[in-house]
Design a protein around this motif. Structure first.
Motif, short mmCIF file in Angstrom:
data_model
loop_
_atom_site.label_atom_id
_atom_site.label_comp_id
_atom_site.label_asym_id
_atom_site.label_seq_id
_atom_site.Cartn_x
_atom_site.Cartn_y
_atom_site.Cartn_z
N ASP A 1 57.03 20.88 25.67
CA ASP A 1 57.42 20.20 26.91
C ASP A 1 58.66 19.37 26.59
OD1 ASP A 1 57.72 18.62 29.17
OD2 ASP A 1 55.62 18.01 29.26
N VAL A 2 59.84 19.96 26.83
CA VAL A 2 61.10 19.31 26.46
C VAL A 2 61.36 18.08 27.33
CG1 VAL A 2 63.60 19.63 26.27
CG2 VAL A 2 62.04 21.40 25.44
N LEU A 3 60.94 18.10 28.58
CA LEU A 3 61.09 16.91 29.42
C LEU A 3 60.38 15.73 28.76
CD1 LEU A 3 62.06 15.60 32.08
CD2 LEU A 3 59.84 16.25 33.06
N TYR A 4 59.17 15.98 28.27
CA TYR A 4 58.41 14.93 27.59
C TYR A 4 59.11 14.50 26.30
CZ TYR A 4 54.67 12.63 25.00
OH TYR A 4 53.93 11.74 24.26
N LEU A 5 59.63 15.45 25.55
CA LEU A 5 60.33 15.10 24.31
C LEU A 5 61.48 14.15 24.57
CD1 LEU A 5 60.58 18.51 22.41
CD2 LEU A 5 59.00 16.62 21.96
N VAL A 6 62.27 14.46 25.59
CA VAL A 6 63.48 13.69 25.86
C VAL A 6 63.21 12.38 26.60
CG1 VAL A 6 65.72 13.76 27.05
CG2 VAL A 6 64.92 15.77 25.80
N THR A 7 62.30 12.43 27.58
CA THR A 7 62.12 11.25 28.44
C THR A 7 60.82 10.49 28.21
OG1 THR A 7 61.01 12.46 30.23
CG2 THR A 7 63.44 12.39 30.27
N ALA B 1 57.96 25.38 13.93
CA ALA B 1 58.81 24.65 14.87
C ALA B 1 60.27 24.80 14.50
CB ALA B 1 58.40 23.18 14.93
N ALA B 2 60.57 24.76 13.22
CA ALA B 2 61.96 24.93 12.77
C ALA B 2 62.47 26.30 13.17
CB ALA B 2 62.05 24.75 11.25
N LYS B 3 61.64 27.33 12.98
CA LYS B 3 62.03 28.69 13.36
C LYS B 3 62.27 28.78 14.86
CE LYS B 3 60.51 33.49 13.07
NZ LYS B 3 59.47 34.39 12.62
N ALA B 4 61.35 28.20 15.65
CA ALA B 4 61.49 28.23 17.11
C ALA B 4 62.77 27.53 17.55
CB ALA B 4 60.28 27.59 17.77
N ALA B 5 63.10 26.42 16.88
CA ALA B 5 64.30 25.65 17.23
C ALA B 5 65.58 26.31 16.71
CB ALA B 5 64.19 24.23 16.68
N GLY B 6 65.43 27.29 15.82
CA GLY B 6 66.59 27.97 15.24
C GLY B 6 67.34 27.12 14.23
N LEU C 1 66.61 22.45 21.38
CA LEU C 1 65.64 22.06 22.41
C LEU C 1 65.23 23.27 23.27
CD1 LEU C 1 67.07 18.62 23.56
CD2 LEU C 1 64.95 19.03 22.28
N ASN C 2 66.18 24.13 23.57
CA ASN C 2 65.87 25.33 24.35
C ASN C 2 64.91 26.23 23.56
OD1 ASN C 2 66.21 27.09 26.68
ND2 ASN C 2 67.25 28.45 25.24
N GLY C 3 65.14 26.39 22.28
CA GLY C 3 64.23 27.19 21.45
C GLY C 3 62.83 26.61 21.45
N LEU C 4 62.72 25.28 21.37
CA LEU C 4 61.41 24.64 21.41
C LEU C 4 60.75 24.85 22.77
CD1 LEU C 4 62.26 21.35 19.48
CD2 LEU C 4 60.91 23.30 18.65
N HIS C 5 61.56 24.75 23.82
CA HIS C 5 61.05 24.99 25.18
C HIS C 5 60.46 26.40 25.29
CE1 HIS C 5 60.86 25.49 29.51
NE2 HIS C 5 61.68 26.53 29.39
N LEU C 6 61.19 27.39 24.79
CA LEU C 6 60.72 28.78 24.86
C LEU C 6 59.43 28.98 24.06
CD1 LEU C 6 64.12 30.67 24.54
CD2 LEU C 6 62.73 30.36 26.61
N LEU D 1 57.90 14.52 19.36
CA LEU D 1 58.13 15.85 18.81
C LEU D 1 56.95 16.27 17.93
CD1 LEU D 1 59.95 18.31 18.40
CD2 LEU D 1 61.06 17.06 16.52
N ARG D 2 56.50 15.39 17.09
CA ARG D 2 55.35 15.66 16.23
C ARG D 2 54.10 15.94 17.09
NH1 ARG D 2 55.39 11.24 13.97
NH2 ARG D 2 57.06 11.74 12.53
N GLU D 3 53.91 15.13 18.12
CA GLU D 3 52.78 15.29 19.02
C GLU D 3 52.83 16.66 19.71
OE1 GLU D 3 51.16 13.33 23.19
OE2 GLU D 3 52.45 12.12 21.91
N GLU D 4 53.99 17.04 20.21
CA GLU D 4 54.14 18.33 20.88
C GLU D 4 53.93 19.49 19.90
OE1 GLU D 4 54.99 19.70 24.35
OE2 GLU D 4 53.63 18.00 24.16
N ARG D 5 54.45 19.34 18.69
CA ARG D 5 54.26 20.41 17.70
C ARG D 5 52.77 20.62 17.45
NH1 ARG D 5 53.24 19.98 12.53
NH2 ARG D 5 54.11 17.90 12.26
#
Length: 107
Positions: free
Chosen positions: A56-62, A21-26, A47-52, A7-11
């Motif tokens: 890369d939510v697939l990367y975050l999760v898997t 990121a907090a705002k994007a995630a709601g 996660l959907n907010g971060l995706h929008l 998550l930190r890497e993606e941010r």
């Protein structure tokens, strides 16, 4: 690598600070910090907010990168686009399409 590390890497890849990121995630800033510390896990809406916002939510999760992931520059532009209101978004998209049409006709 843990979820919080990814998550930190993606941010950082998207070019956000934690408040963005907090705002994007709601979610609140403290909740988001908990995600990056590994104390909390975001729900599907977050996660959907971060995706929008270009994460890369697939990367975050898997831990596996989505092969359709955009370049850092493209992700950053889309993240910026997702931060404006509907009027700004419509203006930006209309302008971009007009520029691309003009470019195609010049080529």
């Amino acid at each position: 690598m843990s979820f919080s590390d990814r998550l930190r890497e993606e941010r950082n890849r998207v070019g956000f600070i934690q408040a963005d990121a907090a705002k994007a995630a709601g979610v609140g800033f403290t909740s988001y910090q908990g995600y990056e510390r590994g104390d909390r896990v975001p729900n599907a809406d977050a996660l959907n907010g971060l995706h929008l916002a270009g994460f890369d939510v697939l990367y975050l999760v898997t831990g596996v990168r989505n092969k359709a992931t955009l370049s850092d520059e493209d992700s950053s532009i889309l993240a910026d686009l997702n931060q404006v209101d509907e009027k700004g978004r419509t203006l930006a998209i209309t302008t971009m399409r007009s520029l691309l049409d003009t470019y195609r006709h010049l080529s």
